[in-house]
Design an enzyme around this catalytic site. Structure first.
Site, mmCIF file in Angstrom:
data_model
loop_
_atom_site.group_PDB
_atom_site.id
_atom_site.type_symbol
_atom_site.label_atom_id
_atom_site.label_comp_id
_atom_site.label_asym_id
_atom_site.label_seq_id
_atom_site.Cartn_x
_atom_site.Cartn_y
_atom_site.Cartn_z
ATOM 1 N N LYS A 182 0.853 -1.204 0.000
ATOM 2 C CA LYS A 182 0.000 0.000 0.000
ATOM 3 C C LYS A 182 0.882 1.246 0.000
ATOM 4 C CE LYS A 182 -1.683 2.930 2.812
ATOM 5 N NZ LYS A 182 -1.751 4.117 1.959
ATOM 6 N N GLY A 235 7.165 5.768 7.744
ATOM 7 C CA GLY A 235 6.265 6.919 7.810
ATOM 8 C C GLY A 235 6.464 7.650 9.122
ATOM 9 N N SER A 236 5.425 8.346 9.548
ATOM 10 C CA SER A 236 5.547 9.176 10.745
ATOM 11 C C SER A 236 5.566 8.317 12.015
ATOM 12 C CB SER A 236 4.372 10.148 10.812
ATOM 13 O OG SER A 236 3.165 9.421 10.838
ATOM 14 N N GLY A 240 3.326 5.013 12.996
ATOM 15 C CA GLY A 240 4.076 3.801 13.347
ATOM 16 C C GLY A 240 3.674 3.262 14.712
ATOM 17 N N GLU A 256 10.119 2.291 10.329
ATOM 18 C CA GLU A 256 11.137 3.327 10.099
ATOM 19 C C GLU A 256 10.419 4.660 10.157
ATOM 20 O OE1 GLU A 256 14.095 2.535 10.288
ATOM 21 O OE2 GLU A 256 13.897 0.376 9.999
ATOM 22 N N CYS A 290 13.634 12.037 5.778
ATOM 23 C CA CYS A 290 13.593 11.629 7.190
ATOM 24 C C CYS A 290 14.941 11.893 7.860
ATOM 25 C CB CYS A 290 13.209 10.173 7.327
ATOM 26 S SG CYS A 290 14.282 9.076 6.392
ATOM 27 N N GLU A 391 9.599 17.002 14.935
ATOM 28 C CA GLU A 391 9.873 16.861 13.501
ATOM 29 C C GLU A 391 8.973 17.818 12.722
ATOM 30 O OE1 GLU A 391 8.610 13.353 11.197
ATOM 31 O OE2 GLU A 391 10.655 13.258 10.411
HETATM 32 P P1 NAD Z 1 2.486 8.852 7.244
HETATM 33 O O1 NAD Z 1 2.795 8.201 8.526
HETATM 34 O O2 NAD Z 1 1.390 9.835 7.193
HETATM 35 O O3 NAD Z 1 2.102 7.742 6.144
HETATM 36 C C1 NAD Z 1 2.994 6.717 5.729
HETATM 37 C C2 NAD Z 1 2.190 5.589 5.102
HETATM 38 O O4 NAD Z 1 1.454 4.932 6.123
HETATM 39 C C3 NAD Z 1 1.158 6.029 4.074
HETATM 40 O O5 NAD Z 1 1.048 5.051 3.063
HETATM 41 C C4 NAD Z 1 -0.115 6.093 4.905
HETATM 42 O O6 NAD Z 1 -1.289 5.967 4.132
HETATM 43 C C5 NAD Z 1 0.073 4.903 5.818
HETATM 44 N N1 NAD Z 1 -0.589 4.959 7.122
HETATM 45 C C6 NAD Z 1 -0.712 6.036 7.941
HETATM 46 N N2 NAD Z 1 -1.351 5.683 9.079
HETATM 47 C C7 NAD Z 1 -1.610 4.351 8.995
HETATM 48 C C8 NAD Z 1 -2.260 3.401 9.842
HETATM 49 N N3 NAD Z 1 -2.751 3.764 11.032
HETATM 50 N N4 NAD Z 1 -2.355 2.129 9.424
HETATM 51 C C9 NAD Z 1 -1.858 1.743 8.233
HETATM 52 N N5 NAD Z 1 -1.253 2.599 7.366
HETATM 53 C C10 NAD Z 1 -1.122 3.882 7.747
HETATM 54 O O7 NAD Z 1 3.862 9.479 6.697
HETATM 55 P P2 NAD Z 1 4.123 10.369 5.396
HETATM 56 O O8 NAD Z 1 3.543 11.738 5.607
HETATM 57 O O9 NAD Z 1 3.727 9.620 4.170
HETATM 58 O O10 NAD Z 1 5.722 10.449 5.414
HETATM 59 C C11 NAD Z 1 6.436 11.338 6.190
HETATM 60 C C12 NAD Z 1 6.991 10.676 7.437
HETATM 61 O O11 NAD Z 1 7.750 9.533 7.065
HETATM 62 C C13 NAD Z 1 7.954 11.550 8.223
HETATM 63 O O12 NAD Z 1 7.659 11.439 9.593
HETATM 64 C C14 NAD Z 1 9.328 10.952 7.922
HETATM 65 O O13 NAD Z 1 10.299 11.177 8.910
HETATM 66 C C15 NAD Z 1 8.990 9.521 7.774
HETATM 67 N N6 NAD Z 1 10.010 8.816 6.983
HETATM 68 C C16 NAD Z 1 10.852 7.987 7.657
HETATM 69 C C17 NAD Z 1 11.851 7.321 6.954
HETATM 70 C C18 NAD Z 1 12.784 6.377 7.649
HETATM 71 O O14 NAD Z 1 13.384 5.527 6.979
HETATM 72 N N7 NAD Z 1 12.951 6.480 8.953
HETATM 73 C C19 NAD Z 1 11.974 7.503 5.575
HETATM 74 C C20 NAD Z 1 11.082 8.367 4.930
HETATM 75 C C21 NAD Z 1 10.091 9.010 5.657
#
Ligand code: NAD
Length: 490
Positions: A182, A235-236, A240, A256, A290, A391
């Protein structure tokens, strides 16, 4: 946000059990260009839980056969998909730039890096194995084998939408797992291209499934369905944590997450280099990496000279859409990002920091239809200010002045995150101390906080990662396999 569709826009489907198909919801969403929201990149399936369940069931059914498939056959599919990405890199880069906003040259690098990742795991995965253990019984052999887990949910963000997906999907597939993928709803098209490449390369039906849609509509079964044996998420930190709480304890998780990455500038530093590293680490990808530099912790003696250089280099950055020659700062990826960045610029001022450069919303002329801001530099930032703790995920640098190395380390470590950190120094002793003292999964000396090798481990400490498995490199295969210990008497 109101979307005006001015030209015919292509509709893209989910990919479930070897078929491109519409969502059972019959609902759709638009992906728009963050540099010009009137430019609609594509129409995608607003899927629901039924679609996800069908995808998981297909992956579960395909698992036994795929787990038995010869590793060389799995590797051939990854290699062929890599060639397809390479052949189409120019087109895919343009599409990625349109949906995410990054410069088309960065987008092309990302597509090519993803191809390299597929090739890397095609090789590494074929020799990833267990160990044998010496023992006192001359008629017994003891060894470990690595077995795939089963169905893996792959959930990815928009900032590196193909390279992060590739570094999860490739190790999952090569080790014999099946996948439900996804992507972020901001970047579904490049995700379609990755799935198409693997499909055209011959991935058997059900082995890779793809579902688009909002997290609130599709998220739960992806992480709670009993057939899902592992969830790999980037993601965030908030999302996570939510996922981690929901997953059953028998489901493996790899998260991550966010960062608040410091660059420490010592009094012996090459200040020109320090300013360049800040600009490249803090403002590339419009601050949406990130591992992006968001705090600069600088020695008092060199602060003024460093800040002057930082302003000079920042003011030379061209802002615009990702197709313009020489553009270094594109739009923020979506409206939520824009609002968040502007909110933190206000927080910075409210908390008493001094905005000495940028931080304006650009909303006229060429910028009118996009999510553009000028990169922001704050000085007189105190370690407890919100812009020094939380962040932001945008082009905002918080400069914090310190008197000693010890103070710098204490401040660098005094945040919830621990993803990446760097120091600028010419002193070997300081450099070595820093690599030991800092709490971060990636530590650098005289390099940007951003960037990581395909063949080296990647992950964070504290709230930047689950404290379990690293991604990337050979260790990136560990998450996707379980160890079985075998005793054979003969
Ligand atoms: P986000 O957490 O909003 O979404 C990431 C993904 O998770 C999306 O596909 C979203 O639809 C899905 N998602 C969100 N909540 C969910 C849930 N409860 N259940 C299942 N799926 C869910 O993040 P974003 O805005 O897409 O990306 C930015 C964030 O990602 C920043 O916090 C950044 O630091 C982090 N990031 C981390 C790394 C790393 O390797 N540590 C790399 C890139 C980005």
């Amino acid at each position: 946000m109101i979307v005006l569709i001015t030209t015919k826009v292509e509709t893209f489907n989910n990919y479930i059990n070897g078929e491109w198909q519409e969502s059972v919801s019959q609902k759709k969403f638009y992906s728009v260009n963050p540099a010009n929201t009137e430019d609609v990149v594509g129409v995608f399936q607003a899927s629901n839980q039924t679609d996800v369940k069908l995808a998981i069931e297909a992956a579960n059914e395909a698992f036994p056969e795929w787990a038995k498939t010869a590793p060389s056959k799995r590797a051939a599919i990854l290699n062929k998909a890599a060639s397809i990405l390479e052949e189409n890199a120019a087109q895919y880069a343009e599409e990625l730039s349109r949906e995410e906003g990054k410069h088309v040259s960065d987008a092309k690098n990302e597509v090519l890096r993803s191809a390299q990742t597929l090739r890397y795991y095609a090789v590494e995965g074929q020799s990833f194995t267990g160990e044998t253990f010496p023992n006192d019984d001359p008629n017994m052999k003891v060894s470990t084998e690595r077995e795939p887990l089963g169905v893996v949910s792959v959930i990815t963000p928009w900032n590196f939408p193909i390279s992060i997906a590739a570094r999860k999907i490739a190790p999952a597939l090569i080790t014999g797992n099946t996948v439900v993928f996804k992507p972020s709803s901001d970047t579904p098209l490049i995700a379609v291209r990755l799935v198409e490449a693997l499909q055209q390369a011959g991935i058997p039906k059900g082995v890779l499934n793809f579902v688009t849609g909002r997290a609130s509509d599709v998220g739960d079964p992806l992480v709670t369905h009993p057939a899902v044996k592992a969830v790999t998420f980037t993601g965030s930190t908030a999302a996570g944590e939510d996922i981690h709480r929901k997953t059953p304890f028998t489901t493996r998780t790899q998260m991550e997450l966010g960062g608040k990455n410091p660059l420490v500038v010592m009094d012996d530093a090459d200040l020109d280099l320090a300013a360049t590293l800040t600009v490249n680490g803090g403002f590339s990808l419009t601050g949406q990496a990130c591992t992006g530099t968001s705090r600069v912790i600088v020695m008092k003696e060199v602060k003024e000279a460093y800040v002057q250089k930082l302003i000079e280099k920042t003011s030379a950055l061209k802002i615009g859409n990702g197709f313009e020659e020489g553009v270094k700062i594109g739009p923020l990826a979506n409206e939520k990002q824009l609002k968040n960045v502007l909110k933190y610029i206000e927080f910075g001022k409210e908390d008493g920091a001094e905005l000495i450069y940028g931080g304006e919303h650009l909303s006229a002329g060429a910028y009118e239809k996009g999510f553009f801001v000028t990169p922001a530099i704050f000085t007189n930032v105190k370690p407890d200010h919100r812009i020094a703790q939380e962040e932001i995920f945008g082009p905002v640098i918080a400069v914090i002045e310190v008197d000693t190395y010890e103070e710098a380390i204490a401040i660098a470590n005094d945040v919830d995150y621990g993803l990446s950190a760097s120091i600028v120094t010419n002193n070997l002793k300081t450099a070595n101390r820093f690599t030991k003292d800092i709490q971060a999964g990636t530590v650098k000396v005289n390099r940007t906080t951003t960037g990581n090798l395909i063949n080296a481990p990647f992950g964070g400490m504290k709230q930047s990662s689950t404290a379990t498995f690293r991604e990337s490199g050979r260790v990136g295969l560990e998450f996707f396999t379980q160890v079985k210990t075998v005793y054979i008497g003969y």
